[in-house]
Design a protein around this motif. Structure first.
Motif, mmCIF file in Angstrom:
data_model
loop_
_atom_site.group_PDB
_atom_site.id
_atom_site.type_symbol
_atom_site.label_atom_id
_atom_site.label_comp_id
_atom_site.label_asym_id
_atom_site.label_seq_id
_atom_site.Cartn_x
_atom_site.Cartn_y
_atom_site.Cartn_z
ATOM 1 N N ASP A 129 15.146 61.742 16.051
ATOM 2 C CA ASP A 129 15.864 60.494 15.786
ATOM 3 C C ASP A 129 16.245 59.810 17.108
ATOM 4 O OD1 ASP A 129 17.523 58.846 13.704
ATOM 5 O OD2 ASP A 129 18.925 59.288 15.318
ATOM 6 N N GLY A 130 15.988 58.506 17.200
ATOM 7 C CA GLY A 130 16.357 57.744 18.384
ATOM 8 C C GLY A 130 15.271 57.605 19.434
ATOM 9 N N VAL A 131 14.168 58.321 19.263
ATOM 10 C CA VAL A 131 13.072 58.248 20.239
ATOM 11 C C VAL A 131 12.360 56.900 20.121
ATOM 12 C CG1 VAL A 131 10.773 59.168 20.760
ATOM 13 C CG2 VAL A 131 12.695 60.723 20.424
ATOM 14 N N VAL A 132 11.965 56.342 21.267
ATOM 15 C CA VAL A 132 11.265 55.057 21.296
ATOM 16 C C VAL A 132 9.760 55.281 21.371
ATOM 17 C CG1 VAL A 132 10.897 52.930 22.604
ATOM 18 C CG2 VAL A 132 13.201 53.862 22.366
ATOM 19 N N ARG B 143 -2.732 54.671 25.591
ATOM 20 C CA ARG B 143 -1.837 53.506 25.433
ATOM 21 C C ARG B 143 -2.598 52.177 25.495
ATOM 22 N NH1 ARG B 143 0.852 57.818 24.802
ATOM 23 N NH2 ARG B 143 3.110 57.885 25.165
ATOM 24 N N ARG B 144 -3.799 52.157 24.939
ATOM 25 C CA ARG B 144 -4.562 50.917 24.897
ATOM 26 C C ARG B 144 -4.015 49.978 23.829
ATOM 27 N NH1 ARG B 144 -10.974 51.499 25.744
ATOM 28 N NH2 ARG B 144 -10.698 49.334 25.125
ATOM 29 N N GLY C 38 6.047 45.439 29.894
ATOM 30 C CA GLY C 38 4.611 45.537 29.823
ATOM 31 C C GLY C 38 4.102 46.947 29.663
ATOM 32 N N VAL C 39 3.086 47.278 30.463
ATOM 33 C CA VAL C 39 2.427 48.567 30.326
ATOM 34 C C VAL C 39 3.383 49.720 30.596
ATOM 35 C CG1 VAL C 39 1.611 48.707 32.713
ATOM 36 C CG2 VAL C 39 0.326 49.844 30.903
ATOM 37 N N ASP C 40 4.414 49.521 31.427
ATOM 38 C CA ASP C 40 5.373 50.587 31.685
ATOM 39 C C ASP C 40 6.098 50.999 30.416
ATOM 40 O OD1 ASP C 40 4.777 50.792 34.360
ATOM 41 O OD2 ASP C 40 6.310 49.359 34.978
ATOM 42 N N ASP C 41 6.394 50.036 29.540
ATOM 43 C CA ASP C 41 7.033 50.360 28.263
ATOM 44 C C ASP C 41 6.156 51.324 27.466
ATOM 45 O OD1 ASP C 41 9.223 48.776 28.715
ATOM 46 O OD2 ASP C 41 8.401 47.035 27.703
ATOM 47 N N ARG C 42 4.877 51.039 27.389
ATOM 48 C CA ARG C 42 3.975 51.879 26.601
ATOM 49 C C ARG C 42 3.789 53.248 27.240
ATOM 50 N NH1 ARG C 42 0.892 47.259 26.844
ATOM 51 N NH2 ARG C 42 -0.871 48.333 27.819
ATOM 52 N N ARG C 43 3.710 53.273 28.557
ATOM 53 C CA ARG C 43 3.517 54.556 29.232
ATOM 54 C C ARG C 43 4.706 55.485 29.036
ATOM 55 N NH1 ARG C 43 0.947 52.322 34.944
ATOM 56 N NH2 ARG C 43 -1.221 52.203 34.244
ATOM 57 N N ARG C 44 5.898 54.916 28.989
ATOM 58 C CA ARG C 44 7.101 55.739 28.880
ATOM 59 C C ARG C 44 7.490 56.032 27.441
ATOM 60 N NH1 ARG C 44 10.843 52.750 33.511
ATOM 61 N NH2 ARG C 44 9.251 52.765 35.140
ATOM 62 N N ALA C 45 6.882 55.332 26.494
ATOM 63 C CA ALA C 45 7.184 55.594 25.086
ATOM 64 C C ALA C 45 6.715 56.997 24.708
ATOM 65 C CB ALA C 45 6.489 54.556 24.206
#
Length: 233
Positions: free
Chosen positions: A45-48, A151-152, A3-10
């Protein structure tokens, strides 16, 4: 992560069209977005990153290559967030100069769903009809940039100015002596520096306070958005 944790850490959060988001493999980016990722953020390269359509649908993706050779490939399923059942609308008179830009940026970061610009009786700033489209496009770009930073998953609506009297019957106006904001206040109106006229106050649905001090329009907008978001959570 979920969820939101994925977006915050991207490493970044960018917007694309719905069709592009749904593509398997490489996700097509606009030239501006490509430049932002490769030249401004200098992603490796490789960054999410997270990729979103601005309408609640998003997914993770991986940067492949660098600089001119950079591309973005989907590496996760599309997630869907529902639109708020009771969206938050902030209606506001327009402050002078870059203060309006700042207002749009900050209320977007805070989570306002709809920003309705107003021409109030005491407004100093009024747009010429020939300028509306250009000025509105600028504010929408500012809102998109702020939505990416925060990250909206939904881009806020930024609506052209209307006469305040057209919407105040459904709004709680910020005015000294009003009651405290609550979670049920989903449309709050901020007046110009000269304050609301007696006619505008007479038609307003209700009055709410933002504290004891007299605030600038843009400060009042941020205060109202903050109080509404906190009350809603």
């Amino acid at each position: 992560m979920s969820g939101v944790d994925d977006r915050r850490r991207a490493a970044a959060h960018v917007f694309v069209g719905s069709e592009e988001l749904g593509a398997d493999g490489v996700i097509a980016l606009s030239d501006d977005t490509q430049h932002h990722l490769s030249r401004v953020l200098r992603l490796r390269d490789g960054v999410v990153i997270s990729v979103c359509d601005g309408a609640g649908r998003w997914r993770l993706a991986t940067v492949v290559g660098e600089r001119q050779a950079m591309r973005v490939e989907a590496n996760g399923d599309i997630e869907i967030e529902p639109f708020p059942v009771a969206p938050l609308t902030l209606a506001t008179a327009m402050p002078k100069g870059e203060r309006l830009d700042w207002l749009v940026q900050k209320v977007t970061e805070l989570g306002v769903d709809r920003l309705q610009l107003l021409d109030a009786d005491h407004s100093v700033v009024r747009w010429k009809s020939s300028e509306v489209d250009k000025k509105l496009l600028r504010l929408k770009r500012i809102a998109e940039s702020a939505a990416q930073q925060s990250r909206r998953t939904f881009l806020p609506e930024v609506l052209p100015p209307v006469q305040a009297l057209e919407i105040l019957e459904g709004a709680a106006v910020a005015e000294p002596g009003g009651r405290a904001l609550t979670a049920t206040d989903r449309m709050v109106a901020i007046g110009p520096e000269g304050g609301w006229s007696s006619k505008e106050l007479a038609v307003a649905r209700d009055r709410v306070t933002l504290g004891h001090n007299v605030l600038r329009t843009e400060t009042a907008a941020v205060a109202a958005a903050t109080l509404c978001v906190v009350a809603d959570h």
